[in-house]
Design a protein around this motif. Structure first.
Motif, PDB file in Angstrom:
ATOM      1  N   UNK A   1      39.385 -46.897 -22.730  1.00  0.00           N
ATOM      2  CA  UNK A   1      38.498 -47.908 -22.150  1.00  0.00           C
ATOM      3  C   UNK A   1      38.455 -47.787 -20.625  1.00  0.00           C
ATOM      4  N   UNK A   2      39.621 -47.566 -20.012  1.00  0.00           N
ATOM      5  CA  UNK A   2      39.646 -47.450 -18.540  1.00  0.00           C
ATOM      6  C   UNK A   2      38.796 -46.276 -18.065  1.00  0.00           C
TER       7      UNK A   2
ATOM      8  N   UNK B   1      33.239 -48.298 -18.970  1.00  0.00           N
ATOM      9  CA  UNK B   1      32.046 -48.616 -18.173  1.00  0.00           C
ATOM     10  C   UNK B   1      30.838 -47.752 -18.539  1.00  0.00           C
TER      11      UNK B   1
ATOM     12  N   UNK C   1      39.607 -56.842 -22.646  1.00  0.00           N
ATOM     13  CA  UNK C   1      38.752 -56.149 -23.609  1.00  0.00           C
ATOM     14  C   UNK C   1      39.552 -55.431 -24.707  1.00  0.00           C
ATOM     15  N   UNK C   2      40.645 -54.796 -24.317  1.00  0.00           N
ATOM     16  CA  UNK C   2      41.375 -53.977 -25.289  1.00  0.00           C
ATOM     17  C   UNK C   2      41.926 -54.830 -26.433  1.00  0.00           C
TER      18      UNK C   2
ATOM     19  N   UNK D   1      43.566 -46.823 -26.848  1.00  0.00           N
ATOM     20  CA  UNK D   1      42.348 -47.573 -26.520  1.00  0.00           C
ATOM     21  C   UNK D   1      42.350 -48.009 -25.051  1.00  0.00           C
ATOM     22  N   UNK D   2      43.507 -48.402 -24.576  1.00  0.00           N
ATOM     23  CA  UNK D   2      43.582 -48.868 -23.183  1.00  0.00           C
ATOM     24  C   UNK D   2      43.129 -47.758 -22.232  1.00  0.00           C
TER      25      UNK D   2
ATOM     26  N   UNK E   1      35.034 -52.636 -14.591  1.00  0.00           N
ATOM     27  CA  UNK E   1      36.449 -52.854 -14.939  1.00  0.00           C
ATOM     28  C   UNK E   1      36.986 -54.135 -14.307  1.00  0.00           C
TER      29      UNK E   1
ATOM     30  N   UNK F   1      32.269 -53.053 -27.251  1.00  0.00           N
ATOM     31  CA  UNK F   1      33.550 -53.234 -27.949  1.00  0.00           C
ATOM     32  C   UNK F   1      33.476 -52.637 -29.354  1.00  0.00           C
TER      33      UNK F   1
ATOM     34  N   UNK G   1      35.211 -56.885 -16.585  1.00  0.00           N
ATOM     35  CA  UNK G   1      35.748 -56.865 -17.959  1.00  0.00           C
ATOM     36  C   UNK G   1      37.056 -56.078 -17.953  1.00  0.00           C
ATOM     37  N   UNK G   2      38.128 -56.684 -17.487  1.00  0.00           N
ATOM     38  CA  UNK G   2      39.382 -55.938 -17.325  1.00  0.00           C
ATOM     39  C   UNK G   2      39.955 -55.490 -18.666  1.00  0.00           C
ATOM     40  N   UNK G   3      40.642 -54.342 -18.660  1.00  0.00           N
ATOM     41  CA  UNK G   3      41.233 -53.831 -19.906  1.00  0.00           C
ATOM     42  C   UNK G   3      42.111 -54.866 -20.599  1.00  0.00           C
TER      43      UNK G   3
ATOM     44  N   UNK H   1      40.604 -57.562 -27.559  1.00  0.00           N
ATOM     45  CA  UNK H   1      39.468 -57.932 -28.413  1.00  0.00           C
ATOM     46  C   UNK H   1      39.073 -56.756 -29.322  1.00  0.00           C
TER      47      UNK H   1
END
Lengths: 163, 241
Positions: A9-10, A14, B59-60, A5-6, B51, A35, B54-56, B62
């Protein structure tokens, strides 16, 4: 598919947020929806493949936002927003007096694939993809896409005449 | 002939490097023809801004919390369905699992009971809710509490299907030490699902440590705790979508 997920998401977070912002027009709800898109991907990880994560995430975001719009009940802000709301509400049940036999038939017709029909409508009417581009995105023939859109226009009178 | 306008959808897939070489070349040509190559750079800039906003790291965590919560709910639903089916089979009757709870009620217990305040997140900021206002599926709720000087607490809620959600702590365990001063907001909002009927929130507090199962039992059995606990319960009706 294994999901980091990390990393996902990166690279794509966005993009998902921009998609949710465009459809929901509400920053807090867009962040929430973004999310939830990743939660949905995690939930379905065993049935997904990782060949086109951007396409998968954009599709998931679109479907999720349309579902959220059906419960938000806010006033559309402009013509595009109104169009998105109409697509989102496609397939909702109405009062018996408003339902025609044709509408009931079409509801039944689309019951098996309501999400894909709404996705096709958003891609064509809102995102302005050509029929060929929509067909490529949803992996259908152009004639299949055209048929779905014709049926949608017939089912939702408010959408008749939309280019 | 294709339109020279490049939809955001395709632009995003181009920026993500997901298109075939032929598609990417054709799309870049369209962008150049329309004088819109700057849109690709704008995506890069937007990526960096989002980013940073809303930094990883934020967010991650959550996302994982929500995924675990969804999994717990799904498991609870499966268990209820199994129990319902087994009971129905045994009795030869269809069983509906509904809790009889009066909507809009607020219950208090203790000489100085703690309090819960429920807010709905809106674009204009948090909107304070009272139980006469119906909730809707999709509402993002913020839960705040006032400890009334109690040292430990548990906050949980239950919907009409009987699904219990832990809010404080977020997993079953020991009651959490409470903030003593002012109104304290839980760090994560709670999004209502499409369960119909009502959502009942419960805040149990005490001056000694206790287990969160006390609160979940109260919700599941619609009972009240012994005198050494103080509690606050509030029930909101849910509007039919």
């Amino acid at each position: 598919m294994a999901i980091d997920v990390d990393s996902l998401y990166r690279t794509h977070g966005p993009m998902v947020l921009r998609r949710c912002r465009r459809l929901l027009r509400d920053e807090a709800k867009a962040v929430d929806a973004m999310q939830d898109v990743f939660v949905e991907i995690l939930r379905r990880k065993d049935t997904l493949d990782d060949r086109a994560p951007a396409g998968l995430l954009l599709t998931t975001a679109t479907n999720l936002c349309l579902n959220k719009l059906r419960t938000m009940r806010r006033k559309p802000e402009d013509a595009e927003d109104e169009l998105i709301h109409k697509v989102a509400s496609f397939g909702e049940s109405e009062g018996a007096e408003e339902r025609t036999l044709a509408r009931r038939f079409l509801d039944r017709l689309f019951q098996t694939q309501p999400e894909s029909t709404r996705l096709i409508a958003v891609l064509h009417y809102v995102d302005r993809l050509t029929l060929e581009e929509v067909a490529a995105e949803v992996d259908m023939s152009v004639s299949g896409v055209r048929k779905r859109l014709r049926a949608l226009q017939a089912a939702v009178p408010a959408m008749q005449g939309v280019a | 002939m294709l339109s020279s306008h490049v939809p955001d959808w395709l632009l995003e897939r181009l920026a993500a490097g997901e298109l075939s070489e032929g598609q990417a070349t054709a799309l870049k040509a369209r962008l150049e023809h329309a004088g819109e190559l700057h849109r690709l750079a704008a995506i890069e800039k937007s990526n960096a801004e989002i980013l940073a906003q809303l930094p990883p790291s934020q967010v991650v965590g959550e996302i994982h919390r929500r995924a675990e919560r969804a999994e717990r709910r799904a498991k609870a639903t499966r268990v209820r369905l199994s129990l319902g089916l087994a009971t129905a089979c045994a009795a030869g009757l269809a069983v509906l699992l509904f809790f009889k709870v009066d909507p809009e009620e607020i219950l208090l217990k203790g000489s100085h009971p703690p309090q819960l305040r429920i807010y709905r997140r809106t674009t204009q900021g948090p909107e304070s809710l009272d139980p006469r206002q119906p909730l809707r599926a999709g509402d993002a709720l913020q839960i705040r509490y006032l400890s009334a000087q109690h040292k430990y607490g548990v906050i949980a809620s239950i919907d009409a299907r009987g699904t219990v959600t832990m809010h404080l702590p977020e997993r079953p365990g020991a009651a959490v030490p409470l903030q003593q001063e002012g109104e304290f907001a839980l760090p994560h909002s709670y999004e209502l699902d499409d369960s119909p009927g009502f959502e009942r929130f419960l805040f149990v507090a005490a001056d000694e440590p206790f287990s969160s199962t006390l609160a979940t039992d109260i919700l599941a059995k619609n009972s009240t705790p012994s005198d050494k606990f103080a509690f606050f319960a509030v029930t909101f009706k849910k509007a039919t979508p």
